[in-house]
Design an enzyme around this catalytic site. Structure first.
Site, PDB file in Angstrom:
ATOM      1  N   HIS A   1       0.835  -1.203   0.000  1.00 39.58           N
ATOM      2  CA  HIS A   1       0.000   0.000   0.000  1.00 39.58           C
ATOM      3  C   HIS A   1       0.871   1.256   0.000  1.00 39.58           C
ATOM      4  O   HIS A   1       0.524   2.262  -0.627  1.00 39.58           O
ATOM      5  CB  HIS A   1      -0.910   0.030   1.236  1.00 39.58           C
ATOM      6  CG  HIS A   1      -1.990  -1.003   1.208  1.00 39.58           C
ATOM      7  ND1 HIS A   1      -2.866  -1.211   2.240  1.00 39.58           N
ATOM      8  CD2 HIS A   1      -2.341  -1.899   0.253  1.00 39.58           C
ATOM      9  CE1 HIS A   1      -3.707  -2.183   1.918  1.00 39.58           C
ATOM     10  NE2 HIS A   1      -3.391  -2.622   0.725  1.00 39.58           N
TER      11      HIS A   1
ATOM     12  N   ASP B   1      -5.254   5.621   1.359  1.00 34.26           N
ATOM     13  CA  ASP B   1      -5.333   4.531   0.383  1.00 34.26           C
ATOM     14  C   ASP B   1      -6.700   3.858   0.454  1.00 34.26           C
ATOM     15  O   ASP B   1      -7.607   4.342   1.140  1.00 34.26           O
ATOM     16  CB  ASP B   1      -4.167   3.548   0.539  1.00 34.26           C
ATOM     17  CG  ASP B   1      -4.255   2.721   1.816  1.00 34.26           C
ATOM     18  OD1 ASP B   1      -5.356   2.586   2.378  1.00 34.26           O
ATOM     19  OD2 ASP B   1      -3.214   2.202   2.255  1.00 34.26           O
TER      20      ASP B   1
END
Length: 480
Positions: free
Chosen positions: A28, A126
């Site tokens: 991520h 994210d």
């Protein structure tokens, strides 16, 4: 009043500042770091990364952040959260989401400091970060999501609250294919992992999170228009009710750090014929059982093709056992079939734990990639024009496989037996088919077309370059 005007002028002199919050997992953080570099270099932003801390080993994250330009990009690690109240078998996705929600008070404090000391124009999180929107709104900072996987997956996120309300069975039991707007049809069993069990806490997390997506000020997607034209067109046509969607991909690592292992791999590759080697790697988190590891080894041997295999120690309980801790691997001879390393030493190279993936994929000797279909790996393959054997393990990887095999037609998809094991003779067939078969040639040509399209999207006048510039203009207040 004059003082106030002076204060406003002072603030406008400061460069626009973006706070970026990744959720746990190096996969991520990586694309967010690459996006931050683009915002700094091309659009003159300054950045602060605020890292929620799940209490695991954060050395890989620190190493990545320490390599950045400290003048433009700073970072803060929030205090670790506790998971002592959770059962041992809790899903990875639940832990990721809870790391964030349990860090919200600390995040609020860090953001408040940034609003007072910088010209903070956006909070970028994210795909698991939608729960930050309330904190952002309270501090009058527009909340944006950087969706680090496909537009296909984003389409499911948008559609999911409706599916949740209109179905009662488990999605794997849905009798018909699901047709998301502008996307290739898919089976419910191929939906992302955390929605596969309605009784699991991860399911409740997903329902709540998907509803919050619609309240984002905008969603930046790590894909590009020519890769998924149908999905991006559908987002535009659905218009009201959806936030603006900005395709800015492929945002990938340009190079990978040089290590001793890297040099060994590259020296070995330099001696191999063009497009003759299969690169085998299952990402930073993927793991196999001992039985599956043995089948994979025997399949590679049986294929007779050249390969480089990045191996990790087997794990009997989970396919994502390394997600929170990217661990090293013991001596592979301890878990590979007896005599395998000796028998394959002329055609194969086994590398414990890590290899410089970007350099491997960009090498002219690499002719295919056996992958878990993580989106970072997928985009790296597309940028370098390498066709795939798709072997999804967890998260949204089965959806990526559907896109790669049925939608884009750049991959062969593996099939498992009744016990969930992909057998050695099938593995050998896929490898031979990709590296030297006619089907492999078709996939390679198709992938080279997407490689050119990706290059074009990132060019100065390309669709993704323009799309990122549009986001930058909005954040700077130059475009409403």
């Amino acid at each position: 009043m004059a003082l106030d005007t002076h204060g406003q002028q002072q603030n406008l002199i400061k460069p626009p500042h973006v706070a970026i919050v990744p959720t746990p997992g190096i996969g991520h953080l990586t694309p967010l770091v690459e996006l931050a570099k683009l915002l700094v270099v091309h659009h003159n932003f300054t950045i602060t990364f605020i890292i929620p801390n799940d209490g695991s080993h954060l050395a890989p994250q620190k190493k990545l952040l320490e390599a950045l330009d400290p003048q433009a990009i700073s970072y803060i690690f929030l205090p670790p959260v506790s998971f002592d109240d959770l059962p041992d078998d809790v899903m990875v996705e639940t832990k990721i989401a809870l790391t964030l929600t349990r860090s919200l008070p600390a995040l609020h404090d860090s953001l408040k400091v940034l609003t007072e000391s910088t010209r903070l124009v956006a909070l970028l999180v994210d795909l698991f970060g939608a729960d930050t929107s309330d904190v952002a709104n309270e501090l009058h900072v527009p909340p944006y999501i950087f969706f680090t996987t496909s537009a296909f997956s984003l389409s499911l996120i948008f559609h999911f609250p409706h599916l949740h309300e209109t179905t009662t069975c488990e999605y794997r039991d849905l009798p018909e294919l699901v047709q998301l707007p502008g996307c290739v049809p898919l089976h419910g069993r191929d939906f992302m992992d955390p929605v596969q069990d309605r009784s699991n806490e991860a399911y409740k997390v997903m329902v709540r999170m998907c509803k919050k997506y619609k309240s984002a000020a905008g969603i930046v997607v790590n894909s590009f228009v020519d890769l998924e034209p149908g999905a991006f067109k559908a987002f535009k046509e659905q218009g009201q009710g959806l936030p603006p969607v900005y395709p800015v991909g492929p945002v990938i690592k340009i190079s990978s750090a040089d290590g001793f292992e890297g040099n060994e791999c590259l020296k070995w590759l330099d001696k191999q014929p063009n497009e003759s080697v299969l690169f085998v790697s299952f990402g930073s988190g993927g793991t196999f059982s001992q039985e599956q590891m043995t089948e994979l080894a025997l399949g590679l041997e049986l294929s007779g093709q050249r390969f480089i295999w990045v191996v990790k120690s087997p794990n009997e309980t989970a396919k994502n056992a390394n997600y929170f801790n990217v661990q090293g691997c013991e001596d592979p001879s301890g878990f590979l079939p007896h005599g395998f390393l000796e028998r394959t030493k002329e055609v194969g190279l086994v590398v414990p734990s890590w290899a410089p993936q970007v350099k491997m994929l960009s090498h002219q000797a690499t002719g295919g990639f056996l992958t878990h279909c993580g989106w970072n790996s997928t985009l790296e393959s597309i940028v370098h024009g390498v066709p795939l054997i798709a072997w999804p393990l967890y998260a949204e990887q089965r959806m990526n496989r559907v896109l790669l095999v049925d939608g884009l037609k750049v991959a062969l998809g593996v099939r498992s037996n009744d016990k969930g094991i992909v057998e050695s003779q099938d593995i050998a067939k896929y490898v031979r088919g990709l590296i030297e078969g006619d089907e492999g040639k078709l996939l390679r040509n198709k992938m080279k077309g997407y490689k050119e399209a990706a290059k074009l999207a990132l060019s100065q006048e390309g669709s993704s370059t323009k799309s990122l510039a549009e986001v930058a203009q909005v954040w700077k207040g130059l475009k409403i």
